[in-house]
Write a protein that holds these residues in place. Structure first.
Motif, mmCIF file in Angstrom:
data_model
loop_
_atom_site.group_PDB
_atom_site.id
_atom_site.type_symbol
_atom_site.label_atom_id
_atom_site.label_comp_id
_atom_site.label_asym_id
_atom_site.label_seq_id
_atom_site.Cartn_x
_atom_site.Cartn_y
_atom_site.Cartn_z
ATOM 1 N N ARG A 41 0.825 -1.209 0.000
ATOM 2 C CA ARG A 41 0.000 0.000 0.000
ATOM 3 C C ARG A 41 0.863 1.264 0.000
ATOM 4 N N ILE A 42 1.939 1.252 0.783
ATOM 5 C CA ILE A 42 2.758 2.466 0.902
ATOM 6 C C ILE A 42 3.911 2.493 -0.094
ATOM 7 N N ALA A 43 4.206 1.359 -0.739
ATOM 8 C CA ALA A 43 5.384 1.253 -1.601
ATOM 9 C C ALA A 43 5.452 2.299 -2.719
ATOM 10 N N PRO A 44 4.363 2.570 -3.453
ATOM 11 C CA PRO A 44 4.466 3.562 -4.526
ATOM 12 C C PRO A 44 4.893 4.938 -4.027
ATOM 13 N N ALA A 45 4.262 5.404 -2.948
ATOM 14 C CA ALA A 45 4.603 6.718 -2.406
ATOM 15 C C ALA A 45 6.007 6.723 -1.820
ATOM 16 N N LEU A 46 6.353 5.687 -1.073
ATOM 17 C CA LEU A 46 7.680 5.623 -0.465
ATOM 18 C C LEU A 46 8.768 5.529 -1.526
ATOM 19 N N SER A 47 8.502 4.750 -2.569
ATOM 20 C CA SER A 47 9.459 4.618 -3.662
ATOM 21 C C SER A 47 9.691 5.957 -4.357
ATOM 22 N N ALA A 48 8.607 6.691 -4.633
ATOM 23 C CA ALA A 48 8.744 8.000 -5.275
ATOM 24 C C ALA A 48 9.530 8.951 -4.386
ATOM 25 N N MET A 143 1.781 -0.835 -9.488
ATOM 26 C CA MET A 143 1.461 0.498 -9.011
ATOM 27 C C MET A 143 2.711 1.351 -8.842
ATOM 28 N N VAL A 144 3.799 0.744 -8.393
ATOM 29 C CA VAL A 144 5.052 1.485 -8.227
ATOM 30 C C VAL A 144 5.500 2.047 -9.569
ATOM 31 N N ASN A 145 5.480 1.209 -10.593
ATOM 32 C CA ASN A 145 5.918 1.650 -11.917
ATOM 33 C C ASN A 145 4.983 2.704 -12.504
ATOM 34 N N LEU A 146 3.674 2.500 -12.352
ATOM 35 C CA LEU A 146 2.705 3.459 -12.874
ATOM 36 C C LEU A 146 2.842 4.814 -12.187
ATOM 37 N N PHE A 147 3.020 4.793 -10.863
ATOM 38 C CA PHE A 147 3.151 6.054 -10.133
ATOM 39 C C PHE A 147 4.445 6.774 -10.503
ATOM 40 N N LEU A 162 4.007 17.701 -4.514
ATOM 41 C CA LEU A 162 3.508 16.367 -4.203
ATOM 42 C C LEU A 162 4.335 15.732 -3.088
ATOM 43 N N ILE A 163 5.647 15.908 -3.147
ATOM 44 C CA ILE A 163 6.521 15.360 -2.106
ATOM 45 C C ILE A 163 6.274 16.060 -0.775
ATOM 46 N N HIS A 164 6.361 17.395 -0.775
ATOM 47 C CA HIS A 164 6.295 18.146 0.482
ATOM 48 C C HIS A 164 4.904 18.137 1.123
ATOM 49 N N VAL A 201 -6.656 8.009 -11.187
ATOM 50 C CA VAL A 201 -6.757 6.900 -10.251
ATOM 51 C C VAL A 201 -5.394 6.443 -9.742
ATOM 52 N N VAL A 202 -4.356 6.523 -10.563
ATOM 53 C CA VAL A 202 -3.019 6.098 -10.131
ATOM 54 C C VAL A 202 -2.466 7.054 -9.082
ATOM 55 N N LEU A 203 -2.538 8.347 -9.361
ATOM 56 C CA LEU A 203 -2.053 9.335 -8.400
ATOM 57 C C LEU A 203 -2.842 9.257 -7.097
ATOM 58 N N LYS A 204 -4.149 9.132 -7.215
ATOM 59 C CA LYS A 204 -4.996 9.100 -6.028
ATOM 60 C C LYS A 204 -4.721 7.871 -5.180
ATOM 61 N N ARG A 205 -4.561 6.732 -5.843
ATOM 62 C CA ARG A 205 -4.299 5.483 -5.109
ATOM 63 C C ARG A 205 -2.942 5.545 -4.407
ATOM 64 N N ALA A 206 -1.945 6.138 -5.031
ATOM 65 C CA ALA A 206 -0.604 6.180 -4.456
ATOM 66 C C ALA A 206 -0.469 7.224 -3.357
ATOM 67 N N VAL A 207 -1.026 8.416 -3.603
ATOM 68 C CA VAL A 207 -0.857 9.510 -2.650
ATOM 69 C C VAL A 207 -1.703 9.308 -1.395
ATOM 70 N N TYR A 208 -2.953 8.899 -1.567
ATOM 71 C CA TYR A 208 -3.837 8.747 -0.411
ATOM 72 C C TYR A 208 -3.826 7.306 0.079
ATOM 73 N N PHE A 209 -2.640 6.816 0.408
ATOM 74 C CA PHE A 209 -2.498 5.417 0.818
ATOM 75 C C PHE A 209 -2.996 5.156 2.224
ATOM 76 N N ASP A 210 -3.185 6.213 3.012
ATOM 77 C CA ASP A 210 -3.663 6.008 4.379
ATOM 78 C C ASP A 210 -4.997 6.684 4.614
#
Length: 210
Positions: A41-48, A143-147, A162-164, A201-210
């Motif tokens: 769940r957190i991997a895409p955001a953490l990876s970015a 999801m990691v690759n798509l994000f 997006l990061i900050h 949907v990709v951005l939303k799924r990755a950013v709002y992981f919690d």
């Protein structure tokens, strides 16, 4: 399904906070299934975050996927000390990520050529079976690759926001100070970016992981 994105059908639904709490409780209860689900769940955001806050400054020296795995292992180890009454999971997660990254960079200065290869005794513990297993999960995570693709296609200003503000949950005031911009300008830019995130949907799924 997002008609503009054929791959969206394989993307998990947007998480809700109660699901994250349940997974956190499962991790605390040493449930390996819950741990893997939360990691994915957190991997895409953490990876970015890792690739754009650490790797971009140390090209060829830092293995981003290995660092993501190492951060996750440290998160699991320190999770019993996470106090929900003192803040949300997301800022705490990235605080741990910063600590592990700083620790890695200190080691990197002492062993400048040891990160990024297969040799033993490097900056990160590559002998860890768990680290290797997590890295394999990360490499196979669509999801990691798509994000990453979405993130890389963004203008640099949106990436910074997006990061900050999206991942680290900094305030507009703190972000404005970091970017040397006015608070009003940052707030307007963040509102536009939030609208963009909601429509993808990709951005939303990755950013709002919690």
């Amino acid at each position: 399904m997002d008609e503009a994105n054929p791959a969206a059908s394989s993307i998990p639904s947007i998480p809700n906070p109660s699901q994250t709490v349940e997974l956190l409780q499962g991790v605390l209860g040493q449930d390996p299934v819950a741990a893997d689900a939360l990691y994915e769940r957190i991997a895409p955001a953490l990876s970015a975050w890792v690739w754009n806050r650490v790797c971009i400054h140390f090209r060829g020296q830092v293995d981003g996927d290995e660092l993501v795995s190492e951060i996750w292992i440290r998160i699991v180890e320190t999770l019993p000390r996470y106090d929900t009454s003192k803040g949300n999971f997301r800022p705490w997660l990235f605080t741990v990520a910063k600590f592990v990254s700083f620790e890695m960079l200190r080691n990197l200065r002492r062993q400048p050529l040891s990160c990024g290869g297969d040799e033993e005794g490097g900056v990160l513990d590559r002998s860890s079976d768990e680290s290797k297993r997590l890295t394999k999960i990360l490499l196979k995570d669509e999801m990691v690759n798509l994000f990453r693709q979405r993130f890389d296609a963004m203008p640099s200003g949106e990436q910074e926001l997006l990061i900050h503000m999206g991942l680290e949950e900094r305030t507009a005031k703190d972000t404005a100070a970091l970017l040397s911009k006015s608070v009003a300008s940052v707030e307007k830019s963040w509102q536009r970016l939030q609208a963009k995130i909601q429509q993808d949907v990709v951005l939303k799924r990755a950013v709002y992981f919690d």
